[in-house]
Design an enzyme around this catalytic site. Structure first.
Site, PDB file in Angstrom:
ATOM      1  N   ASP A  47     -94.277  94.578-105.706  1.00 25.87           N
ATOM      2  CA  ASP A  47     -93.220  94.702-107.297  1.00 25.87           C
ATOM      3  C   ASP A  47     -93.172  93.499-107.755  1.00 25.87           C
ATOM      4  O   ASP A  47     -92.338  93.232-108.929  1.00 25.87           O
ATOM      5  CB  ASP A  47     -91.927  95.645-107.582  1.00 25.87           C
ATOM      6  N   SER A  48     -92.966  92.226-106.942  1.00 25.34           N
ATOM      7  CA  SER A  48     -92.920  91.585-107.739  1.00 25.34           C
ATOM      8  C   SER A  48     -94.169  90.932-108.910  1.00 25.34           C
ATOM      9  O   SER A  48     -93.428  90.054-109.370  1.00 25.34           O
ATOM     10  CB  SER A  48     -93.465  89.769-106.713  1.00 25.34           C
ATOM     11  N   ASP A  86     -96.056  98.647-102.562  1.00 28.64           N
ATOM     12  CA  ASP A  86     -94.627  98.493-102.493  1.00 28.64           C
ATOM     13  C   ASP A  86     -94.293  99.784-104.019  1.00 28.64           C
ATOM     14  O   ASP A  86     -94.664 100.713-105.140  1.00 28.64           O
ATOM     15  CB  ASP A  86     -93.545  97.760-103.551  1.00 28.64           C
ATOM     16  N   GLU A 183     -87.651  89.609 -94.787  1.00 30.36           N
ATOM     17  CA  GLU A 183     -87.397  88.639 -95.850  1.00 30.36           C
ATOM     18  C   GLU A 183     -86.728  87.725 -95.831  1.00 30.36           C
ATOM     19  O   GLU A 183     -85.596  88.230 -95.239  1.00 30.36           O
ATOM     20  CB  GLU A 183     -87.745  88.886 -97.075  1.00 30.36           C
TER      21      GLU A 183
END
Length: 266
Positions: A47-48, A86, A183
């Site tokens: 979804d970046s 995602d 992350e």
């Protein structure tokens, strides 16, 4: 892995054999095909895309239809790579939403869906796995919770936060997750999680101690709209072209030389 289809079983064997897993984000057929040709085993349709493609300042505006569109494009560009997609913000806020939206991504071509958060999602994960949908968890800095976290900050620095992250990781594995993305956490914590779990752990800003690495494609090509995060390396600096940059990334991940100390949190 060069001539065979990458499966979750193959990724698990890579962890068991101590072979690093090279992952990048992609959002279209051409880049996905180029990555695959240069040795990238796993592609994350992240979804970046909300930030690097759509120009938003976070991932929050991305819809499930946006995600399905780009998953389908990546799928058409690949033959062997393992595709993880995602579930975007609030698309799994309820049990029913999670099942329906996972279906959309799998039918678009994903091999696995990824969701952010810890043991609160255990019931949904169990249901998805029972229905034949492989699940990847995501802990540490979870961009969909950026407002609740107060910004993009390193997670798990305090003992209590580190212990909660470890417990969440174990809960995700127990619920049926077959991969975990970790992350922006200190390297020692990433090492502990990687050692504790049987499933592969893919790091981003988690040091070189995890079972593999992932970066946003635009970041590793030096296409940053702002200041790049500490964990990013520009692989175009020494590359002759984009294909070479992808190949260099894979080589450095495999050798364990990326990320180095300069790209890690201690």
């Amino acid at each position: 892995m060069a001539n065979s289809k990458v499966t979750i079983k193959a990724l698990q064997q890579m962890k068991d054999n101590g072979e690093k897993i090279a992952t990048l984000t992609a959002y279209d057929a051409t880049f996905a095909a180029t990555m695959e040709a240069n040795g990238v085993e796993m592609i994350l349709v992240g979804d970046s895309l909300g930030m690097v493609l759509q120009g938003h300042d976070s991932t929050l505006p991305v819809s499930i239809d946006d995600m399905a569109y780009h998953v389908a494009a990546v799928k058409r560009g690949t033959q062997r790579a393992f595709i993880v997609a995602d579930l975007p913000f609030m698309s799994y806020a309820t049990y029913e939403q999670g099942l329906a939206n996972a279906q959309k991504l799998m039918q678009a071509g994903a091999h696995m869906i990824k969701l952010e958060g810890g043991q609160r999602h255990s019931n949904l994960i169990q249901a998805l796995v029972e229905l034949g949908t492989p699940v990847c968890g995501h802990l540490g800095l979870t961009p969909q919770s950026v407002n609740a976290m107060g910004g993009y900050k390193v997670q798990g620095k305090e003992a209590a936060a580190a212990e909660k992250l470890i417990q969440d990781a174990m809960a995700l594995e127990a619920a049926g997750c077959q991969l975990l993305v970790l992350e922006c956490v200190p390297t020692p914590l990433a090492q502990e999680v990687t050692n504790e779990l049987q499933i592969p752990v893919i790091g981003i800003g988690a040091g070189n101690v995890t079972d593999g690495q992932v970066l946003v494609m635009h970041d590793m090509l030096g296409l940053n709209l702002g200041k790049p995060p500490k964990f990013v390396k520009n692989f175009m600096t020494e590359a002759s072209d984009i294909s070479d940059a992808f190949g260099r990334y894979v080589s450095e991940v495999k050798a364990g030389t990326f990320p180095g100390a300069a790209h890690s949190f201690h």
